[in-house]
Scaffold this motif. Structure first.
Motif, PDB file in Angstrom:
ATOM      1  N   GLU A 119       0.827  -1.203   0.000  1.00  0.00           N
ATOM      2  CA  GLU A 119       0.000   0.000   0.000  1.00  0.00           C
ATOM      3  C   GLU A 119       0.868   1.262   0.000  1.00  0.00           C
ATOM      4  O   GLU A 119       0.558   2.234  -0.688  1.00  0.00           O
ATOM      5  CB  GLU A 119      -0.927   0.016   1.219  1.00  0.00           C
ATOM      6  N   THR A 120       1.954   1.226   0.754  1.00  0.00           N
ATOM      7  CA  THR A 120       2.867   2.369   0.800  1.00  0.00           C
ATOM      8  C   THR A 120       3.488   2.610  -0.566  1.00  0.00           C
ATOM      9  O   THR A 120       3.557   3.751  -1.032  1.00  0.00           O
ATOM     10  CB  THR A 120       3.979   2.118   1.843  1.00  0.00           C
ATOM     11  N   THR A 121       3.920   1.546  -1.227  1.00  0.00           N
ATOM     12  CA  THR A 121       4.507   1.670  -2.559  1.00  0.00           C
ATOM     13  C   THR A 121       3.488   2.216  -3.545  1.00  0.00           C
ATOM     14  O   THR A 121       3.821   3.078  -4.372  1.00  0.00           O
ATOM     15  CB  THR A 121       5.042   0.303  -3.034  1.00  0.00           C
ATOM     16  N   ASP A 122       2.251   1.744  -3.478  1.00  0.00           N
ATOM     17  CA  ASP A 122       1.191   2.255  -4.352  1.00  0.00           C
ATOM     18  C   ASP A 122       0.947   3.741  -4.111  1.00  0.00           C
ATOM     19  O   ASP A 122       0.804   4.523  -5.054  1.00  0.00           O
ATOM     20  CB  ASP A 122      -0.109   1.482  -4.148  1.00  0.00           C
ATOM     21  N   LEU A 123       0.899   4.144  -2.840  1.00  0.00           N
ATOM     22  CA  LEU A 123       0.689   5.549  -2.501  1.00  0.00           C
ATOM     23  C   LEU A 123       1.841   6.426  -3.000  1.00  0.00           C
ATOM     24  O   LEU A 123       1.622   7.522  -3.513  1.00  0.00           O
ATOM     25  CB  LEU A 123       0.519   5.725  -0.994  1.00  0.00           C
ATOM     26  N   MET A 124       3.068   5.929  -2.856  1.00  0.00           N
ATOM     27  CA  MET A 124       4.225   6.681  -3.335  1.00  0.00           C
ATOM     28  C   MET A 124       4.151   6.858  -4.851  1.00  0.00           C
ATOM     29  O   MET A 124       4.426   7.947  -5.365  1.00  0.00           O
ATOM     30  CB  MET A 124       5.523   5.966  -2.946  1.00  0.00           C
ATOM     31  N   GLY A 125       3.763   5.805  -5.561  1.00  0.00           N
ATOM     32  CA  GLY A 125       3.624   5.891  -7.014  1.00  0.00           C
ATOM     33  C   GLY A 125       2.560   6.893  -7.426  1.00  0.00           C
ATOM     34  O   GLY A 125       2.756   7.681  -8.358  1.00  0.00           O
ATOM     35  N   LYS A 126       1.436   6.882  -6.711  1.00  0.00           N
ATOM     36  CA  LYS A 126       0.355   7.825  -7.017  1.00  0.00           C
ATOM     37  C   LYS A 126       0.781   9.258  -6.717  1.00  0.00           C
ATOM     38  O   LYS A 126       0.442  10.180  -7.456  1.00  0.00           O
ATOM     39  CB  LYS A 126      -0.900   7.460  -6.233  1.00  0.00           C
ATOM     40  N   LEU A 127       1.527   9.448  -5.631  1.00  0.00           N
ATOM     41  CA  LEU A 127       2.012  10.772  -5.276  1.00  0.00           C
ATOM     42  C   LEU A 127       2.945  11.315  -6.358  1.00  0.00           C
ATOM     43  O   LEU A 127       2.783  12.450  -6.812  1.00  0.00           O
ATOM     44  CB  LEU A 127       2.744  10.730  -3.931  1.00  0.00           C
ATOM     45  N   ILE A 128       3.891  10.501  -6.777  1.00  0.00           N
ATOM     46  CA  ILE A 128       4.842  10.924  -7.813  1.00  0.00           C
ATOM     47  C   ILE A 128       4.115  11.194  -9.127  1.00  0.00           C
ATOM     48  O   ILE A 128       4.401  12.176  -9.817  1.00  0.00           O
ATOM     49  CB  ILE A 128       5.952   9.863  -8.008  1.00  0.00           C
ATOM     50  N   ALA A 129       3.152  10.347  -9.486  1.00  0.00           N
ATOM     51  CA  ALA A 129       2.390  10.545 -10.725  1.00  0.00           C
ATOM     52  C   ALA A 129       1.616  11.863 -10.677  1.00  0.00           C
ATOM     53  O   ALA A 129       1.590  12.616 -11.662  1.00  0.00           O
ATOM     54  CB  ALA A 129       1.439   9.372 -10.953  1.00  0.00           C
ATOM     55  N   GLU A 130       0.996  12.159  -9.546  1.00  0.00           N
ATOM     56  CA  GLU A 130       0.232  13.402  -9.410  1.00  0.00           C
ATOM     57  C   GLU A 130       1.149  14.619  -9.445  1.00  0.00           C
ATOM     58  O   GLU A 130       0.843  15.620 -10.093  1.00  0.00           O
ATOM     59  CB  GLU A 130      -0.579  13.390  -8.116  1.00  0.00           C
ATOM     60  N   MET A 131       2.290  14.533  -8.776  1.00  0.00           N
ATOM     61  CA  MET A 131       3.249  15.642  -8.802  1.00  0.00           C
ATOM     62  C   MET A 131       3.765  15.868 -10.223  1.00  0.00           C
ATOM     63  O   MET A 131       3.866  17.010 -10.678  1.00  0.00           O
ATOM     64  CB  MET A 131       4.414  15.360  -7.856  1.00  0.00           C
ATOM     65  N   THR A 132       4.066  14.789 -10.929  1.00  0.00           N
ATOM     66  CA  THR A 132       4.537  14.895 -12.308  1.00  0.00           C
ATOM     67  C   THR A 132       3.495  15.555 -13.189  1.00  0.00           C
ATOM     68  O   THR A 132       3.809  16.439 -13.990  1.00  0.00           O
ATOM     69  CB  THR A 132       4.892  13.497 -12.860  1.00  0.00           C
ATOM     70  N   GLN A 133       2.233  15.155 -13.036  1.00  0.00           N
ATOM     71  CA  GLN A 133       1.152  15.729 -13.836  1.00  0.00           C
ATOM     72  C   GLN A 133       1.021  17.229 -13.576  1.00  0.00           C
ATOM     73  O   GLN A 133       0.853  18.009 -14.501  1.00  0.00           O
ATOM     74  CB  GLN A 133      -0.171  15.019 -13.545  1.00  0.00           C
ATOM     75  N   GLU A 134       1.098  17.631 -12.327  1.00  0.00           N
ATOM     76  CA  GLU A 134       1.003  19.053 -11.987  1.00  0.00           C
ATOM     77  C   GLU A 134       2.159  19.839 -12.595  1.00  0.00           C
ATOM     78  O   GLU A 134       1.973  20.943 -13.098  1.00  0.00           O
ATOM     79  CB  GLU A 134       0.971  19.252 -10.471  1.00  0.00           C
ATOM     80  N   LEU A 135       3.362  19.274 -12.559  1.00  0.00           N
ATOM     81  CA  LEU A 135       4.512  19.955 -13.146  1.00  0.00           C
ATOM     82  C   LEU A 135       4.385  20.050 -14.662  1.00  0.00           C
ATOM     83  O   LEU A 135       4.746  21.070 -15.254  1.00  0.00           O
ATOM     84  CB  LEU A 135       5.812  19.248 -12.747  1.00  0.00           C
ATOM     85  N   VAL A 136       3.866  19.005 -15.304  1.00  0.00           N
ATOM     86  CA  VAL A 136       3.651  19.030 -16.754  1.00  0.00           C
ATOM     87  C   VAL A 136       2.664  20.133 -17.121  1.00  0.00           C
ATOM     88  O   VAL A 136       2.830  20.821 -18.137  1.00  0.00           O
ATOM     89  CB  VAL A 136       3.146  17.651 -17.255  1.00  0.00           C
ATOM     90  N   GLU A 137       1.652  20.333 -16.278  1.00  0.00           N
ATOM     91  CA  GLU A 137       0.649  21.369 -16.534  1.00  0.00           C
ATOM     92  C   GLU A 137       1.157  22.765 -16.218  1.00  0.00           C
ATOM     93  O   GLU A 137       0.467  23.745 -16.454  1.00  0.00           O
ATOM     94  CB  GLU A 137      -0.614  21.080 -15.719  1.00  0.00           C
ATOM     95  N   GLY A 138       2.364  22.872 -15.645  1.00  0.00           N
ATOM     96  CA  GLY A 138       2.953  24.174 -15.368  1.00  0.00           C
ATOM     97  C   GLY A 138       2.724  24.694 -13.967  1.00  0.00           C
ATOM     98  O   GLY A 138       3.102  25.822 -13.658  1.00  0.00           O
ATOM     99  N   SER A 139       2.123  23.907 -13.103  1.00  0.00           N
ATOM    100  CA  SER A 139       1.867  24.331 -11.728  1.00  0.00           C
ATOM    101  C   SER A 139       3.113  24.120 -10.872  1.00  0.00           C
ATOM    102  O   SER A 139       3.914  23.230 -11.132  1.00  0.00           O
ATOM    103  CB  SER A 139       0.722  23.521 -11.122  1.00  0.00           C
ATOM    104  N   ALA A 140       3.266  24.941  -9.848  1.00  0.00           N
ATOM    105  CA  ALA A 140       4.335  24.759  -8.872  1.00  0.00           C
ATOM    106  C   ALA A 140       3.781  23.931  -7.716  1.00  0.00           C
ATOM    107  O   ALA A 140       2.589  23.971  -7.424  1.00  0.00           O
ATOM    108  CB  ALA A 140       4.835  26.100  -8.370  1.00  0.00           C
TER     109      ALA A 140
END
Length: 70
Positions: A20-41
């Motif tokens: 579950e921790t590994t899944d959460l870490m993956g989701k966190l990184i994916a969400e952060m990456t998506q926000e950065l791709v969209e230009g958000s800080a």
């Protein structure tokens, strides 16, 4: 500390399974990456701020082959 060790330590501290921790870490990184791709800080309190900065292109030279590239 590598990714596996980090997930194990986080799992121990939070009391949830390593999977579950590994899944959460993956989701966190994916969400952060998506926000950065969209230009958000992204600001993480007590850790730092992440944002994408555009840099001008420059010409570099491979010292071995002397090939020029952008």
């Amino acid at each position: 500390m590598n990714n596996k060790e980090f997930a194990a330590e986080l799992s121990r501290r939070t009391g949830i399974s390593v999977k579950e921790t590994t899944d959460l870490m993956g989701k966190l990184i994916a969400e952060m990456t998506q926000e950065l791709v969209e230009g958000s800080a992204i600001a993480v309190s007590g850790f730092g701020t992440f944002d994408v900065k555009k840099k001008a292109e420059r010409i570099s030279v491979n010292p071995t082959t002397k090939q020029r590239m952008l």
